[in-house]
Design a protein around this motif. Structure first.
Motif, PDB file in Angstrom:
ATOM      1  N   GLU A 150       0.881  -1.184   0.014  1.00 30.65           N
ATOM      2  CA  GLU A 150      -0.344   0.004   0.171  1.00 30.65           C
ATOM      3  C   GLU A 150       0.578   1.286  -0.056  1.00 30.65           C
ATOM      4  O   GLU A 150       0.634   1.975  -0.461  1.00 30.65           O
ATOM      5  CB  GLU A 150      -0.744  -0.221   1.044  1.00 30.65           C
ATOM      6  CG  GLU A 150      -1.959   1.228   1.142  1.00 30.65           C
ATOM      7  CD  GLU A 150      -2.819   0.852   2.184  1.00 30.65           C
ATOM      8  OE1 GLU A 150      -3.443   1.207   2.442  1.00 30.65           O
ATOM      9  OE2 GLU A 150      -2.839   0.500   3.237  1.00 30.65           O
ATOM     10  N   ALA A 151       1.621   1.145   0.652  1.00 26.18           N
ATOM     11  CA  ALA A 151       3.272   2.091   0.725  1.00 26.18           C
ATOM     12  C   ALA A 151       3.754   2.552  -0.621  1.00 26.18           C
ATOM     13  O   ALA A 151       3.272   3.719  -1.048  1.00 26.18           O
ATOM     14  CB  ALA A 151       3.300   2.659   2.054  1.00 26.18           C
ATOM     15  N   THR A 152       3.889   1.480  -1.230  1.00 25.99           N
ATOM     16  CA  THR A 152       4.448   1.919  -2.409  1.00 25.99           C
ATOM     17  C   THR A 152       3.112   2.533  -3.332  1.00 25.99           C
ATOM     18  O   THR A 152       3.998   3.441  -4.240  1.00 25.99           O
ATOM     19  CB  THR A 152       5.265   0.662  -2.578  1.00 25.99           C
ATOM     20  OG1 THR A 152       6.397   0.014  -1.782  1.00 25.99           O
ATOM     21  CG2 THR A 152       5.657   0.628  -3.832  1.00 25.99           C
ATOM     22  N   ARG A 153       2.285   1.399  -3.754  1.00 23.25           N
ATOM     23  CA  ARG A 153       0.725   2.504  -3.891  1.00 23.25           C
ATOM     24  C   ARG A 153       1.088   3.666  -4.080  1.00 23.25           C
ATOM     25  O   ARG A 153       0.752   4.997  -5.045  1.00 23.25           O
ATOM     26  CB  ARG A 153      -0.154   1.737  -3.817  1.00 23.25           C
ATOM     27  CG  ARG A 153      -0.423   0.358  -4.613  1.00 23.25           C
ATOM     28  CD  ARG A 153      -1.429  -0.091  -4.371  1.00 23.25           C
ATOM     29  NE  ARG A 153      -2.908   0.035  -3.250  1.00 23.25           N
ATOM     30  CZ  ARG A 153      -2.659  -0.883  -2.331  1.00 23.25           C
ATOM     31  NH1 ARG A 153      -1.788  -2.052  -2.408  1.00 23.25           N
ATOM     32  NH2 ARG A 153      -3.385  -0.491  -1.395  1.00 23.25           N
ATOM     33  N   ASN A 154       0.980   4.354  -2.982  1.00 26.88           N
ATOM     34  CA  ASN A 154       0.566   5.930  -2.206  1.00 26.88           C
ATOM     35  C   ASN A 154       1.662   6.496  -2.724  1.00 26.88           C
ATOM     36  O   ASN A 154       1.956   7.633  -3.314  1.00 26.88           O
ATOM     37  CB  ASN A 154       0.195   5.927  -0.578  1.00 26.88           C
ATOM     38  CG  ASN A 154      -0.502   5.414  -0.598  1.00 26.88           C
ATOM     39  OD1 ASN A 154      -1.560   4.935  -1.624  1.00 26.88           O
ATOM     40  ND2 ASN A 154      -0.990   5.147   0.517  1.00 26.88           N
ATOM     41  N   THR A 155       3.351   6.498  -2.757  1.00 29.20           N
ATOM     42  CA  THR A 155       4.522   6.519  -3.142  1.00 29.20           C
ATOM     43  C   THR A 155       4.559   7.130  -4.737  1.00 29.20           C
ATOM     44  O   THR A 155       3.959   8.449  -5.382  1.00 29.20           O
ATOM     45  CB  THR A 155       5.509   6.102  -3.206  1.00 29.20           C
ATOM     46  OG1 THR A 155       5.566   6.273  -1.861  1.00 29.20           O
ATOM     47  CG2 THR A 155       6.781   7.218  -3.328  1.00 29.20           C
ATOM     48  N   MET A 156       3.695   6.085  -5.222  1.00 34.69           N
ATOM     49  CA  MET A 156       3.937   6.043  -7.215  1.00 34.69           C
ATOM     50  C   MET A 156       2.990   6.897  -7.623  1.00 34.69           C
ATOM     51  O   MET A 156       2.960   7.762  -8.479  1.00 34.69           O
ATOM     52  CB  MET A 156       3.517   4.836  -7.470  1.00 34.69           C
ATOM     53  CG  MET A 156       4.636   3.520  -7.487  1.00 34.69           C
ATOM     54  SD  MET A 156       4.769   2.164  -7.920  1.00 34.69           S
ATOM     55  CE  MET A 156       3.987   2.443 -10.037  1.00 34.69           C
ATOM     56  N   LEU A 157       1.633   7.052  -6.695  1.00 31.95           N
ATOM     57  CA  LEU A 157       0.855   8.396  -6.815  1.00 31.95           C
ATOM     58  C   LEU A 157       1.422   9.736  -7.112  1.00 31.95           C
ATOM     59  O   LEU A 157       1.032  10.900  -8.102  1.00 31.95           O
ATOM     60  CB  LEU A 157      -0.396   7.750  -5.881  1.00 31.95           C
ATOM     61  CG  LEU A 157      -1.736   9.002  -6.211  1.00 31.95           C
ATOM     62  CD1 LEU A 157      -1.763   8.890  -7.659  1.00 31.95           C
ATOM     63  CD2 LEU A 157      -2.795   8.589  -5.465  1.00 31.95           C
TER      64      LEU A 157
END
Length: 575
Positions: A275-282
């Motif tokens: 989840e943290a990776t997704r948010n960073t990518m956004l």
């Protein structure tokens, strides 16, 4: 080492670039969709999407596998007879958000492969197909050719013959035949209120050429349809890549002018389990759209990336802890009701979800006008299940023969961060009335298989799509159905569901479904849990988009075909 001065300078430079780009975009960015609609579309580029199912890679490419997620994975390639009429989206001045997992109101359906359709008698439906729609050439699979009525018949017949099909799904049909090259006739045994959903725009109604089946439909390299994109790359657990289909037939009217679709060259659907990776990518622009964000991430993203556009929606995926009623102690309604009363659901809404949830929004969704009844309108035996009352819970358990409680196993999908965090809280509530749970996390494939093979544990914590007002009751509580995780089995209830489906009068059908909903909620085959709000976020360079998610049953293809990327704006914003 990092040069802090340079880092600060780069950050300031990007912030200035973003501000300038937004200013240049002017009214198109800030005034919303009406202005954006008047912009001339721009072709080219790639849209990177963190999907609404970001932790789950494609499960199957073969439509005959009857996999629930197939329309998300193949819906860019395989088209259906019908689809959502996106001209009626809220961003276009309409009244629909098109976010429901599988609910298209009757006045928001358009023909996709179907050019027109009519009832020639009460049990015969005639569908005229669009002429000139092409399957593109696929080396090793098929030559380019026109879509014909036999393709629709083949697709239906292959689905109907599949050993994996949902029981009773097509039982209302007696025959499907091609009258001529572009006419398909559906002959009914009896009317079914879900007819358009079941073979027209639903989970299992994609149109696939027989050449794909011959080549091997399960192999992603053979997938080939009439849709706006072709599947050109699939990396398990990483991404699915779709490339523009130059043969695509449809167009979009913008500013009184028709434009050939699709606008983007590529769509990449990312599978990102962390989840943290997704948010960073956004936040860093590596994702143009993130379709599903938990409320816990929103405030930080709004601070760190203030230019993001947002949509907040009440999840169309209900959540609950299914209790197998064919096993002790859950064959006793007193036990099932006790477990519901033992959990402080109001506190979960307020503390766990920070107010970003609704106490009662499943199995019917508040958007299902005429079918949904709020908790305030429910009978007392339903309201009681949503009122925290541990004393009565203990009393009911004692009456049922469990004064000291009991222990049971609960299976949960490791793919759901929310459930992995929520289940220990539920366990703590249950311990207060002497009930203990053994938590068994599972990978998605094994978790889903446990339910579909009816080998799931006595407790089964899951998300499940509301689907639509009729299916939500049928798939979950009719005996023998695939998604019936509680193994509910009541022949009288089954019969009433069947009778509701045969009602042509919408008002009478709504009345019947309201009564069935009240009854099944009171029976408590599940521990009913709150439904959370979800957020979709996208960058302002994504045009002709307003947070729409599905143009059919979990199917985003027509939405992706109509959006475009303002690459000049993206570059000026420093991405």
């Amino acid at each position: 080492m990092i040069d802090n001065d340079k880092a600060v300078h780069r950050t300031a430079k990007r912030a200035a670039a973003i501000a300038a780009a937004v200013a240049l975009a002017g009214m198109a960015v800030t005034a919303g969709s009406a202005i954006a609609q008047a912009e001339a579309p721009k072709y080219g580029g790639t849209v990177e999407i963190g999907s609404v199912y970001p932790t789950i890679s494609a499960l199957s490419w073969d439509l005959a596998d009857w996999n629930w997620k197939q329309n998300y994975d193949t819906g860019q390639v395989y088209e259906h007879l019908f689809a959502a009429d996106l001209s009626k989206a809220k961003r276009n001045g309409g009244k629909y958000a098109f976010q429901a997992d599988a609910w298209l109101p009757e006045d928001a359906i358009r023909g996709e492969l179907a050019e027109s359709w009519k009832w020639t008698d009460p049990l015969t439906l005639e569908v005229k197909l669009r002429k000139g729609v092409k399957f593109p050439a696929k080396p090793g699979v098929m030559e380019e050719r026109e879509l014909v009525a036999e393709d629709v018949v083949f697709s239906y017949s292959r689905q109907e013959a599949s050993a994996k099909k949902i029981p009773t799904y097509f039982d209302h049909l007696s025959k499907v035949e091609a009258r001529d090259k572009h006419t398909v006739v559906f002959r009914f045994k009896e009317f079914n209120a879900e007819w358009d959903y079941r073979f027209g725009w639903g989970y299992y109604s994609g149109i696939m050429p027989k050449e794909v089946a011959t080549a091997g439909a399960a192999n992603w390299k053979n997938v080939n349809g009439t849709g706006p994109f072709t599947l050109t790359q699939f990396v398990q657990g990483n991404a699915s890549t779709y490339t523009k289909n130059p043969q695509y037939w449809d167009s979009e009217r913008i500013g009184n002018k028709d434009y050939k679709l699709p606008f983007v060259d590529k769509v990449v659907l990312r599978t990102i389990k962390d989840e943290a990776t997704r948010n960073t990518m956004l936040r860093t622009g590596k994702l143009d759209i993130m379709e599903g964000l938990r409320w816990t991430a929103v405030d930080e993203l709004k601070r760190s990336a203030p230019q993001l556009q947002w949509s907040r929606w009440l999840s169309y995926t209900g959540q609950y802890l299914a209790l197998r009623v064919d096993t002790k102690p859950f064959n006793d309604i007193r036990v099932r009701r006790a477990l519901n009363m033992a959990i402080n659901k109001q506190e979960i809404v307020k503390q766990y979800y920070g107010g970003n949830a609704e106490l009662f929004a499943y199995p019917q969704h508040p958007d299902y006008v005429g079918y949904y009844e709020p908790l305030s309108a429910m009978p007392d035996n339903v309201k009681e299940l949503f009122t925290y009352n541990p004393d009565k819970a203990r009393k009911l358990l004692a009456e049922a023969g469990y004064p000291k409680g009991f222990t049971f196993k609960v299976q949960v999908c490791a793919c759901s961060p929310d459930h992995m965090e929520l289940l220990p809280l539920i366990a703590a509530y249950l311990e207060q009335v002497g009930v203990r749970i053994q938590i068994q996390p599972m990978e998605y494939g094994a978790f889903l298989s446990a339910m579909t093979t009816k080998t799931n544990a006595p407790g089964y914590m899951m998300n499940n799509g509301h689907t639509n007002p009729t299916t939500t009751i049928r798939k979950s509580f009719v005996s023998g159905q695939v998604w019936n995780a509680s193994q509910w089995n009541d022949p009288k209830f089954d019969k009433r569901v069947e009778e509701a489906f045969e009602l042509r009068d919408v008002g009478k059908r709504q009345e019947a479904l309201r009564a069935l909903t009240r009854e099944i909620v009171a029976q408590a085959p599940y521990i009913w849990l709150p439904t959370q709000y979800v957020y979709t976020a996208w960058w302002p360079w994504v045009k002709n988009y307003g947070g729409e998610l599905r143009a059919g049953a979990v199917r985003p293809g027509p939405i992706y075909a109509r959006l475009w990327i303002d690459q000049e704006m993206k570059k000026k914003m420093g991405f």
